[in-house]
Design a protein around this motif. Sequence first.
Motif, PDB file in Angstrom:
ATOM      1  N   UNK A  90      76.088  62.275  58.150  1.00  0.00           N
ATOM      2  CA  UNK A  90      75.333  61.456  57.199  1.00  0.00           C
ATOM      3  C   UNK A  90      74.191  62.294  56.623  1.00  0.00           C
ATOM      4  N   UNK A  91      74.247  62.586  55.352  1.00  0.00           N
ATOM      5  CA  UNK A  91      73.199  63.363  54.692  1.00  0.00           C
ATOM      6  C   UNK A  91      72.373  62.397  53.861  1.00  0.00           C
ATOM      7  N   UNK A  92      71.128  62.220  54.235  1.00  0.00           N
ATOM      8  CA  UNK A  92      70.282  61.228  53.559  1.00  0.00           C
ATOM      9  C   UNK A  92      69.544  61.857  52.383  1.00  0.00           C
ATOM     10  N   UNK A  93      69.473  61.101  51.307  1.00  0.00           N
ATOM     11  CA  UNK A  93      68.827  61.598  50.086  1.00  0.00           C
ATOM     12  C   UNK A  93      67.990  60.470  49.487  1.00  0.00           C
ATOM     13  N   UNK A  94      67.059  60.813  48.598  1.00  0.00           N
ATOM     14  CA  UNK A  94      66.270  59.764  47.937  1.00  0.00           C
ATOM     15  C   UNK A  94      67.177  58.705  47.303  1.00  0.00           C
ATOM     16  N   UNK A  95      66.800  57.457  47.517  1.00  0.00           N
ATOM     17  CA  UNK A  95      67.591  56.337  47.015  1.00  0.00           C
ATOM     18  C   UNK A  95      68.529  55.764  48.052  1.00  0.00           C
ATOM     19  N   UNK A  96      68.850  56.562  49.073  1.00  0.00           N
ATOM     20  CA  UNK A  96      69.706  56.050  50.150  1.00  0.00           C
ATOM     21  C   UNK A  96      68.895  55.112  51.045  1.00  0.00           C
ATOM     22  N   UNK A  97      69.623  54.302  51.785  1.00  0.00           N
ATOM     23  CA  UNK A  97      68.985  53.460  52.800  1.00  0.00           C
ATOM     24  C   UNK A  97      68.932  54.238  54.106  1.00  0.00           C
ATOM     25  N   UNK A  98      67.751  54.387  54.631  1.00  0.00           N
ATOM     26  CA  UNK A  98      67.625  55.027  55.946  1.00  0.00           C
ATOM     27  C   UNK A  98      68.140  54.044  57.010  1.00  0.00           C
ATOM     28  N   UNK A  99      68.921  54.500  57.965  1.00  0.00           N
ATOM     29  CA  UNK A  99      69.389  53.582  59.022  1.00  0.00           C
ATOM     30  C   UNK A  99      68.210  52.981  59.781  1.00  0.00           C
ATOM     31  N   UNK A 100      68.426  51.779  60.259  1.00  0.00           N
ATOM     32  CA  UNK A 100      67.399  51.096  61.054  1.00  0.00           C
ATOM     33  C   UNK A 100      67.474  51.626  62.486  1.00  0.00           C
ATOM     34  N   UNK A 101      66.800  52.727  62.719  1.00  0.00           N
ATOM     35  CA  UNK A 101      66.861  53.391  64.021  1.00  0.00           C
ATOM     36  C   UNK A 101      66.468  52.418  65.134  1.00  0.00           C
ATOM     37  N   UNK A 102      67.214  52.437  66.205  1.00  0.00           N
ATOM     38  CA  UNK A 102      66.877  51.621  67.374  1.00  0.00           C
ATOM     39  C   UNK A 102      66.705  52.549  68.561  1.00  0.00           C
ATOM     40  N   UNK A 103      65.477  52.728  68.977  1.00  0.00           N
ATOM     41  CA  UNK A 103      65.149  53.673  70.038  1.00  0.00           C
ATOM     42  C   UNK A 103      63.957  53.153  70.831  1.00  0.00           C
ATOM     43  N   UNK A 104      63.804  53.615  72.067  1.00  0.00           N
ATOM     44  CA  UNK A 104      62.594  53.264  72.811  1.00  0.00           C
ATOM     45  C   UNK A 104      61.385  54.022  72.258  1.00  0.00           C
ATOM     46  N   UNK A 105      60.232  53.390  72.338  1.00  0.00           N
ATOM     47  CA  UNK A 105      59.025  54.066  71.877  1.00  0.00           C
ATOM     48  C   UNK A 105      58.387  54.849  73.027  1.00  0.00           C
ATOM     49  N   UNK A 106      57.194  55.343  72.786  1.00  0.00           N
ATOM     50  CA  UNK A 106      56.526  56.198  73.775  1.00  0.00           C
ATOM     51  C   UNK A 106      56.117  55.426  75.028  1.00  0.00           C
ATOM     52  N   UNK A 107      56.220  54.111  75.008  1.00  0.00           N
ATOM     53  CA  UNK A 107      55.973  53.326  76.217  1.00  0.00           C
ATOM     54  C   UNK A 107      57.282  52.925  76.882  1.00  0.00           C
ATOM     55  N   UNK A 108      58.410  53.265  76.269  1.00  0.00           N
ATOM     56  CA  UNK A 108      59.708  52.887  76.802  1.00  0.00           C
ATOM     57  C   UNK A 108      60.216  51.563  76.271  1.00  0.00           C
ATOM     58  N   UNK A 109      59.443  50.946  75.405  1.00  0.00           N
ATOM     59  CA  UNK A 109      59.808  49.624  74.870  1.00  0.00           C
ATOM     60  C   UNK A 109      60.799  49.781  73.716  1.00  0.00           C
ATOM     61  N   UNK A 110      61.828  48.943  73.686  1.00  0.00           N
ATOM     62  CA  UNK A 110      62.835  49.031  72.618  1.00  0.00           C
ATOM     63  C   UNK A 110      62.210  48.663  71.275  1.00  0.00           C
ATOM     64  N   UNK A 111      62.482  49.487  70.276  1.00  0.00           N
ATOM     65  CA  UNK A 111      61.930  49.267  68.943  1.00  0.00           C
ATOM     66  C   UNK A 111      63.011  49.499  67.903  1.00  0.00           C
ATOM     67  N   UNK A 112      62.790  48.943  66.722  1.00  0.00           N
ATOM     68  CA  UNK A 112      63.615  49.297  65.570  1.00  0.00           C
ATOM     69  C   UNK A 112      62.680  49.771  64.460  1.00  0.00           C
ATOM     70  N   UNK A 113      63.222  50.616  63.593  1.00  0.00           N
ATOM     71  CA  UNK A 113      62.406  51.152  62.509  1.00  0.00           C
ATOM     72  C   UNK A 113      61.955  50.037  61.576  1.00  0.00           C
ATOM     73  N   UNK A 114      62.844  49.088  61.344  1.00  0.00           N
ATOM     74  CA  UNK A 114      62.510  47.969  60.465  1.00  0.00           C
ATOM     75  C   UNK A 114      61.322  47.182  61.028  1.00  0.00           C
ATOM     76  N   UNK A 115      61.348  46.968  62.334  1.00  0.00           N
ATOM     77  CA  UNK A 115      60.243  46.251  62.988  1.00  0.00           C
ATOM     78  C   UNK A 115      58.954  47.040  62.850  1.00  0.00           C
ATOM     79  N   UNK A 116      59.034  48.347  62.995  1.00  0.00           N
ATOM     80  CA  UNK A 116      57.827  49.166  62.908  1.00  0.00           C
ATOM     81  C   UNK A 116      57.291  49.216  61.479  1.00  0.00           C
ATOM     82  N   UNK A 117      58.194  49.223  60.512  1.00  0.00           N
ATOM     83  CA  UNK A 117      57.741  49.216  59.115  1.00  0.00           C
ATOM     84  C   UNK A 117      57.038  47.903  58.806  1.00  0.00           C
TER      85      UNK A 117
END
Lengths: 152, 164
Positions: free
Chosen positions: B1-28
């Motif tokens: 997947x090569x991301x470019x301007x205008x593309x939708x960035x995937x909604x990353x789902x990863x633990x944060x620095x405290x270990x808590x599950x996060x999504x990029x959409x939630x953080x935005x």
Amino acid sequence: MGDLPKGAARLAFDGRELYAGTGPGRSFMVDARCLQGIAVPGAYAHVCALSDGAAVLEFDQPEVQQVRRDALAWWITLLGDALVCLTTLALDASHYGGAITVTRAPVPWSEDPFARIFPGTVVRSDLFCEVAPPPGPVLERYAGVAWPGGRF
Amino acid sequence: MKLAPGDACPDLDLPDHTGRARTLCELASGDPVALLFSRGWWCPKEQRHLREVTALQDEFEVAYARIVVVSIDASEVQAAFRAGLGARFVFLSDPERRWLQRLDLLEQTDTTHRPYRPTAFTLFPDLTIHATYDGYWYWGRPTMEDLRQDMRTISRAVREDFER
């Protein structure tokens, strides 16, 4: 206090106990998400506020800004999985009356940055729900919606 | 997947620095985002760049914009690095390199750590990509002025009352 802004809920504190909605003691506005959902039974609420109505600061004063930066920088990290939620306590559109950090277990409350403004009281409570900790920013978005609540 | 301007960035789902599950959409959470993929705490270039970004966080915080850093470091390592920087923004941890592979962001020349290739995206609140920066070479990274300009452009587009 007049009508509640969207995203705010009322909470009362008499110096020893917390009451959802109106109750004895001083009335505050909190981030409504903290009181909506499945409550964590027997949680520990560190209430950094006083029942005395004179304990008030403006939200924009530097010390109120700084304790929120500290909360984002290390307080939330320090609490880890114990954190249930946190909210500031708004008195009106521009005045800060304190903050509450809610945890599942006892934590080093002496480190609570909000206790640098108003001293903390630990209250056992069944009122609070889990809310993901805020990633930022440190400012309120809408007048009267306690930080970290509200969004554009 | 090569991301470019205008593309939708995937909604990353990863633990944060405290270990808590996060999504990029939630953080935005409705705000523009500077999304920085980082090699890791050990890289002097990352340390230098993230010190700059940390200095910029004061502006992001009052401008209703977000900074998110992603690396392969474990959450507890990120927490220590974040504390050392004095950062208040969120780090997302991907030690399993789950998103690294999907985003095709493997740093090919570091076969020891197999980290993310330093890459930055500036995002609209709905995670549409505004600009991309390939930071393999240090000068390819966004300067703080680049980030300011991108946040201004995005905010002008999404804040209805930006122009009064």
